[in-house]
Design an enzyme around this catalytic site. Structure first.
Site, PDB file in Angstrom:
ATOM      1  N   GLY A   7       0.884  -1.162   0.000  1.00 55.23           N
ATOM      2  CA  GLY A   7       0.000   0.000   0.000  1.00 55.23           C
ATOM      3  C   GLY A   7       0.917   1.207   0.000  1.00 55.23           C
ATOM      4  N   GLY A  12       2.265   5.252   2.764  1.00 55.98           N
ATOM      5  CA  GLY A  12       3.250   4.190   2.564  1.00 55.98           C
ATOM      6  C   GLY A  12       4.525   4.733   1.946  1.00 55.98           C
ATOM      7  CE  LYS A 184      -5.269   9.068  12.963  1.00 58.96           C
ATOM      8  NZ  LYS A 184      -4.490   8.611  11.851  1.00 58.96           N
ATOM      9  CG  ASN A 192     -12.533  11.257   7.371  1.00 59.60           C
ATOM     10  OD1 ASN A 192     -12.052  11.726   6.348  1.00 59.60           O
ATOM     11  ND2 ASN A 192     -11.788  10.813   8.358  1.00 59.60           N
ATOM     12  CD  GLU A 269      -9.497   4.493   5.185  1.00 62.17           C
ATOM     13  OE1 GLU A 269      -9.354   5.623   5.716  1.00 62.17           O
ATOM     14  OE2 GLU A 269      -8.624   3.607   5.229  1.00 62.17           O
TER      15      GLU A 269
END
Ligand code: NAD
Length: 307
Positions: A7, A12, A184, A192, A269
């Site tokens: 990733g 990354g 978190k 988000n 996500e």
């Protein structure tokens, strides 16, 4: 240490540059062909605060191309919804000596890891580092960050912490990483989806009293399901982080990643944030109506824009 970063997106790639610069052997693994081609042809371009660009030569491959490679450590840095596919792809590279560290956001990543490897190979963590993708082959990095991590089973972690700290990644061992992950995810479950649904950047969110009330409702539901699951959710602590992030001296015209993902036609996500908590509620016979509705609205938005 021989390290693969599976990733190789914004985060990354940032971690790869720091680990390589500290003398580790680092290889990237990814599925995004345009990104792989750009890096292998021109090197990974990294822009800093001042938009100065440095080039790193880090080899990057699709997982199926890598054979007969063995790694001491594989850092998983996919988006949470890409993790299962990535783990399937890298399965031939995982040997008994390989430890895998997942740092993706959201809750449920450890459960996905457990479907592929034993607990004694899994490390999980949260990171406050940030990074942004500019285009295939290029990231922009600003500021610094930290990591908290813990082994899920009995995997030794001291050598990994030493290597990560040797790269300046600012790691501390956690004694309760699941609580860290939930904390978190609580923050991310506010910023988000609400940035998308209210069409607001962080600074704008900070002046919406009704937005703050919604944040409280989201977190109260997460706290309730946390109690059923045996995880303490510190709602005042998370609200303090939310308020601090939005304070005029800290907030900017910055849009959280979910907003950016949708605007770039990508999936989100959400099922690892509000959706995870709503589903966990169902498992415990509880309704989380605010988190459920938010999840369905984000999925509806994905239908409209995401490929
Ligand atoms: P990213 O979107 O940059 O990359 C994740 C994966 O998606 C990579 O494999 C990348 O190659 C691929 N990808 C990216 N754009 C693509 C495109 N247009 N087409 C096809 N594939 C594409 O994700 P990230 O920002 O590196 O985040 C990784 C994880 O870390 C996530 O769980 C995220 O929530 C978390 N995280 C991110 C930040 C941040 O500042 N970016 C900070 C903390 C945690």
């Amino acid at each position: 240490m021989k390290i693969a970063i599976a990733g190789f997106g914004a985060m990354g790639a940032r971690f790869a540059t720091k680990l390589q610069a500290a003398g580790n052997e680092v290889i990237g693994i990814d599925q995004w062909q345009a990104h792989i081609d750009a890096i292998n042809e021109f090197g990974l371009k990294v822009a800093n605060d001042a938009d100065e660009i440095e080039t790193f030569q880090i080899p990057i491959y699709r997982p199926e191309v890598l054979i007969d490679e063995e790694f001491d450590l594989i850092i998983l840095f996919t988006k949470a919804m890409q993790l299962d596919t990535m783990l399937t792809g890298i399965q031939p590279l995982i040997t008994a000596k390989t430890r895998l560290l997942v740092l993706s956001n959201g809750v449920g990543n450890v459960e996905i890891m457990q479907q592929h490897v034993t607990d004694d190979q899994i490390l999980a963590g949260v990171t406050m580092w940030t990074s942004g993708l500019v285009r295939p082959g290029m990231i922009k990095v600003t500021g610094s960050g930290s990591i908290r991590l813990q082994a899920i089973g009995t995997a030794p972690i001291d050598d990994i912490i030493t290597v990560l700290n040797g790269a300046g990644l600012n790691v501390t061992a956690s004694t309760d990483v699941l609580t860290d992950i939930w904390r978190k995810a609580g923050v991310n479950s506010v910023f988000n989806p609400l940035s998308v649904l209210l069409d607001a950047n962080i600074a704008e969110f900070g002046i919406m009293q009704n937005g703050m009330d919604l944040a409280q409702q989201i977190l109260n539901e997460i706290k309730a399901v946390g109690q059923a699951e045996g995880i303490k959710v510190d709602v005042p602590g998370i609200m303090a982080v939310v308020k601090n992030t939005m304070a005029p001296e800290n907030a900017g015209a910055h849009y959280p990643s979910m907003y950016q993902d949708l605007h770039q036609g990508r999936l989100t996500e959400i099922d690892f944030l509000n959706g995870y908590f709503a589903n966990l509620g169902t498992k415990h016979g509880m309704e989380l109506p605010v988190n459920r509705l938010i999840t369905e609205m984000i999925h509806a938005r994905e239908d409209l824009v995401a490929k």
